[in-house]
Enzyme design. Structure first.
Site, PDB file in Angstrom:
ATOM      1  N   LYS A 146      10.159   7.445   5.581  1.00 57.42           N
ATOM      2  CA  LYS A 146      10.741   6.121   5.371  1.00 57.42           C
ATOM      3  C   LYS A 146      10.539   5.607   3.949  1.00 57.42           C
ATOM      4  CE  LYS A 146       9.460   5.375  10.156  1.00 57.42           C
ATOM      5  NZ  LYS A 146       8.359   4.944  11.021  1.00 57.42           N
ATOM      6  N   ARG A 154      -0.915   3.502  16.681  1.00 50.60           N
ATOM      7  CA  ARG A 154      -1.746   2.919  15.623  1.00 50.60           C
ATOM      8  C   ARG A 154      -0.956   1.812  14.954  1.00 50.60           C
ATOM      9  NH1 ARG A 154       1.668   5.048  11.731  1.00 50.60           N
ATOM     10  NH2 ARG A 154       2.400   7.126  12.195  1.00 50.60           N
TER      11      ARG A 154
HETATM   12  P1  ADP Z   1       4.788   5.279   9.575  1.00 52.63           P
HETATM   13  O1  ADP Z   1       6.075   5.013  10.197  1.00 52.63           O
HETATM   14  O2  ADP Z   1       3.695   4.393  10.004  1.00 52.63           O
HETATM   15  O3  ADP Z   1       4.895   5.439   8.120  1.00 52.63           O
HETATM   16  P2  ADP Z   1       4.424   8.061   9.376  1.00 52.63           P
HETATM   17  O4  ADP Z   1       4.798   9.022  10.441  1.00 52.63           O
HETATM   18  O5  ADP Z   1       5.221   8.021   8.129  1.00 52.63           O
HETATM   19  O6  ADP Z   1       4.404   6.672  10.121  1.00 52.63           O
HETATM   20  O7  ADP Z   1       2.906   8.281   9.020  1.00 52.63           O
HETATM   21  C1  ADP Z   1       2.075   7.349   8.394  1.00 52.63           C
HETATM   22  C2  ADP Z   1       0.888   8.036   7.801  1.00 52.63           C
HETATM   23  O8  ADP Z   1       0.285   8.925   8.717  1.00 52.63           O
HETATM   24  C3  ADP Z   1       1.231   8.846   6.614  1.00 52.63           C
HETATM   25  O9  ADP Z   1       0.168   8.725   5.724  1.00 52.63           O
HETATM   26  C4  ADP Z   1       1.368  10.248   7.182  1.00 52.63           C
HETATM   27  O10 ADP Z   1       1.123  11.200   6.181  1.00 52.63           O
HETATM   28  C5  ADP Z   1       0.322  10.249   8.236  1.00 52.63           C
HETATM   29  N1  ADP Z   1       0.599  11.134   9.391  1.00 52.63           N
HETATM   30  C6  ADP Z   1       1.336  10.836  10.468  1.00 52.63           C
HETATM   31  N2  ADP Z   1       1.331  11.829  11.366  1.00 52.63           N
HETATM   32  C7  ADP Z   1       0.564  12.796  10.859  1.00 52.63           C
HETATM   33  C8  ADP Z   1       0.155  14.102  11.321  1.00 52.63           C
HETATM   34  N3  ADP Z   1       0.516  14.599  12.508  1.00 52.63           N
HETATM   35  N4  ADP Z   1      -0.626  14.820  10.515  1.00 52.63           N
HETATM   36  C9  ADP Z   1      -1.012  14.328   9.330  1.00 52.63           C
HETATM   37  N5  ADP Z   1      -0.679  13.117   8.856  1.00 52.63           N
HETATM   38  C10 ADP Z   1       0.101  12.361   9.588  1.00 52.63           C
HETATM   39 MG    MG Z   2       8.080   9.194  13.624  1.00 47.05          MG
END
Ligand code: ADP
Ligand code: MG
Ligand code: ADP
Length: 458
Positions: A237, A295
Site C-alpha cells: 500500500k 494487529r
Molecule cells: P498493513 O496493511 O498494516 O500495512 P502489511 O501487510 O503491509 O499491513 O504489513 C505491515 C507490516 O508488517 C510491514 O512492516 C510488513 O513488512 C510486516 N509484515 C506483515 N506480514 C508479514 C509477514 N508474514 N512476515 C514478515 N513481515 C510481515
Molecule cells: Mg493483506
C-alpha cells in the site's frame, strides 16, 4: 489499570503507541537495537533497554530478551505494534505465562486466522464469499493445473504464510502456472519458513477494501468502517483513504454488507482487540474475503480521523478487560494517508537509507504527521523503508485532497530519496481525483508514459 507498558517495536508506530500511553497516564518502556540508540522512540519513552544488534533476528524478534526487559522494568503489558512479533501467537502465549498482558487478540484467535488457507475455510463457514480457489494447500504441479482449469485464468498463487505483499504470483496460462507454482513455493519457504501455497481466482480490476474492527472480551464487536487501500505498488500500500470512493460513488450498501461479513468472521474466531478484515471488491460490487490482520494496521490513523476514536487507546482498554463503550460510528469527513518511504521512485523504488540532512514536516489545518524522522537522523538499512505517514483530513474528499497536495509540497526531507514526489503525481492524476481507480492504478501510471508528470514534480 495498566501503569506501565513495554512497546515491542520501533519507528513511527512505537511513537504512536507511546503518545496514547502518555495521554492515559501510563508509563512506557522502549526497547531498541544498537543502531536505533538515537531513535525518537528511545527519546520519548520513560525508560529504554537495548536488546541487541541491528538485525531484527538479533533484537526486535528476540522473545527471550523482550521478556527479560519486561520483567526488569516490571511492566503490566506489552504492545507489539505491527510487523515483528505482532502476529506471533507463541509470543502472546509467553507473555501470558509470564503474567504480562499481550495487547492484541488471544493466541487462540490468532491461530484460527494465522494461515491464510485456514482463515479462508473459517470465512467460508461463516458464510462470507471467497474468491474461487483451491480447497487447501496445493500439493503438486498437477493439482495446480487442475485447479486453474476449474476456476479459469488468471489466478493467483499465494503463500499460506505470506504477508507484507510478498509471496504472491499471478499466472495467466499453464506455462506461467508451472513456473509460478515452483518459484512461489521456493520463495515462500525461504521468506516464511513454510512452502505451502494455495490458489485463488485473480479478481479483475480489484479494489482493496478493508474493515477495521474492535472486539472486547464480552463478545461485543463493532466495525469502524472501511479503508480503500487500492493504491498499491507490488501489492504494497502507498496511499489509503476513507470513505472508499467505490462505496461512496457506486455501491453505498457495501459498507454495511462488508462490516457484517467482517463481524461474522471475527465472531467465528472469537476475536478480541483491534483487527482488520481485508477484502477484494470488483467493479460490479461483489466482494471477497482475503485475510485478517490481527494487529493495529499501518493505516489506522485515517479511521481515527473520520471517527474521532483513538484505536490504540481502545486496544489498551480492551486488554485491561474494559467493555467497549462505543457503537458503530458515523464517518464524518474524509481522510487520506500517504506512506512516506525512504525509496527512490525514479530508480525503481530502490531503498534509500542514510542520513536525513534537512527535515521539515508539513503542518496546518487538517494535517497529521506520524513519523520518527528528524534532521540528522540516520535511517538504518535493517528495517522497513517507511519513515512516516502523512495524513490529511477534510470535510469532504475534495478538501482532503487539496490539503494532502499542499502538504506533500511542504514536506521537506533532504539527504535521502523519498516517495513524496510520486505521491504528489498520484494526487494530480485525473482518475485518482475522480476516485476511479483499482489496484492496477500505479502500474498503469508507471507504464503509461506519465513519467514526465512525476519528474516535473520532483
Ligand atoms: P498493513 O496493511 O498494516 O500495512 P502489511 O501487510 O503491509 O499491513 O504489513 C505491515 C507490516 O508488517 C510491514 O512492516 C510488513 O513488512 C510486516 N509484515 C506483515 N506480514 C508479514 C509477514 N508474514 N512476515 C514478515 N513481515 C510481515
Ligand atoms: Mg493483506
Ligand atoms: P498480504 O498478506 O501480503 O497483505 P493479501 O492477501 O492481503 O496479502 O493481498 C495483498 C494484495 O494483493 C491485495 O491488496 C491485492 O492488491 C492483491 N490481491 C490478493 N489477492 C488477490 C486476488 N485474488 N485478486 C486480485 N488481487 C489480489
Amino acid at each position: 489499570m495498566f501503569e506501565k507498558i513495554l512497546v515491542a517495536n520501533r519507528g513511527e508506530i512505537a511513537l504512536r503507541i507511546m503518545r496514547t500511553c502518555r495521554e492515559m497516564g501510563i508509563r512506557t518502556v522502549a526497547v531498541y537495537s544498537e543502531p536505533d540508540a538515537n531513535s525518537m522512540h528511545v527519546q520519548l519513552a520513560d525508560e529504554a533497554i537495548c536488546i541487541g544488534k541491528g538485525a531484527s533476528s538479533d533484537s526486535y524478534l528476540r522473545i527471550d530478551r523482550l521478556i527479560s526487559a519486561a520483567e526488569i522494568t516490571d511492566v503490566d503489558a506489552i504492545h507489539p505494534g505491527y510487523g515483528f512479533l505482532s502476529e506471533n501467537s507463541h509470543f502472546a502465549d509467553v507473555c501470558q505465562s509470564c503474567n504480562i498482558r499481550f495487547i492484541g487478540p488471544s493466541s487462540k484467535a490468532m491461530n484460527a486466522l494465522q494461515d491464510k488457507q485456514v482463515s479462508r475455510s473459517l470465512a467460508k463457514k461463516a458464510g462470507v464469499p471467497l474468491p474461487p480457489g483451491s480447497d487447501g494447500i496445493v500439493e503438486s504441479e498437477q493439482e495446480a493445473l487442475s485447479v486453474a482449469k476449474k476456476i479459469g485464468y488468471p489466478v493467483m498463487i499465494k503463500a499460506v504464510a505470506g504477508g507484507g505483499g510478498r509471496g504472491m504470483r499471478v499466472a495467466h496460462n499453464d506455462i506461467s502456472m508451472i513456473k509460478g507454482y515452483h518459484t512461489c513455493r521456493t520463495e515462500a519457504d525461504k521468506a516464511f519458513g513454510n512452502a505451502g501455497v494455495y490458489i485463488e481466482k485473480y479478481i479483475e480490476n480489484p479494489h482493496h477494501i478493508e474493515i477495521q474492527i474492535l472486539g472486547d472480551n464480552k463478545g461485543n464487536i463493532v466495525s469502524l468502517g472501511e479503508r480503500d487501500c487500492s493504491i498499491q505498488r507490488r501489492h504494497q500500500k502507498l496511499i489509503e483513504e476513507t470513505p472508499s470512493p467505490l462505496i461512496e460513488n457506486k455501491f453505498k450498501s457495501l459498507r454495511k454488507a462488508m462490516s457484517k461479513a467482517a463481524i461474522r468472521i471475527a465472531e467465528a474466531a472469537q476475536y478480541t482487540n483491534a483487527g482488520t478484515v481485508e477484502f477484494i471488491a470488483d467493479d460490479d460490487g461483489n466482494f471477497y474475503f482475503l485475510e485478517v490482520n490481527k494487529r493495529v494496521q499501518v493505516e489506522h490513523p485515517i479511521t481515527e480521523e473520520v471517527t474521532g476514536i483513538d484505536i490504540v487507546k481502545q486496544q489498551i482498554l480492551i486488554a485491561m478487560g474494559e467493555p467497549l463503550k462505543i457503537g458503530t460510528p458515523t464517518l464524518t469527513g474524509h481522510a487520506i494517508e500517504c506512506r512516506i518511504n525512504a525509496e527512490d521512485p525514479f530508480d525503481n523504488f530502490r531503498p534509500s537509507p542514510g542520513r536525513i540532512e534537512m527535515y521539515y514536516p508539513a503542518g496546518g489545518q487538517g494535517i497529521r504527521v506520524d513519523s520518527h524522522a528528524y534532521a540528522g537522523y540516520t535511517i538504518p538499512p535493517y528495517y522497513d523503508s517507511m519513515i512516516g505517514k502523512l495524513i490529511a483530513y477534510g470535510k469532504d474528499r475534495r478538501e482532503a485532497m487539496e490539503r494532502m497536495s499542499r502538504a506533500l509540497g511542504e514536506y521537506m526531507i533532504t539527504g535521502i530519496k523519498t516517495t513524496l514526489p510520486f505521491q504528489q503525481a498520484i494526487l494530480q492524476d485525473p482518475n485518482f481525483r475522480r476516485g476511479v481507480y483499482s489496484t492496477n492504478f500505479v502500474e498503469e501510471l508507471l507504464s503509461g508514459g506519465r513519467r514526465e508528470l512525476i519528474e516535473e514534480k520532483a
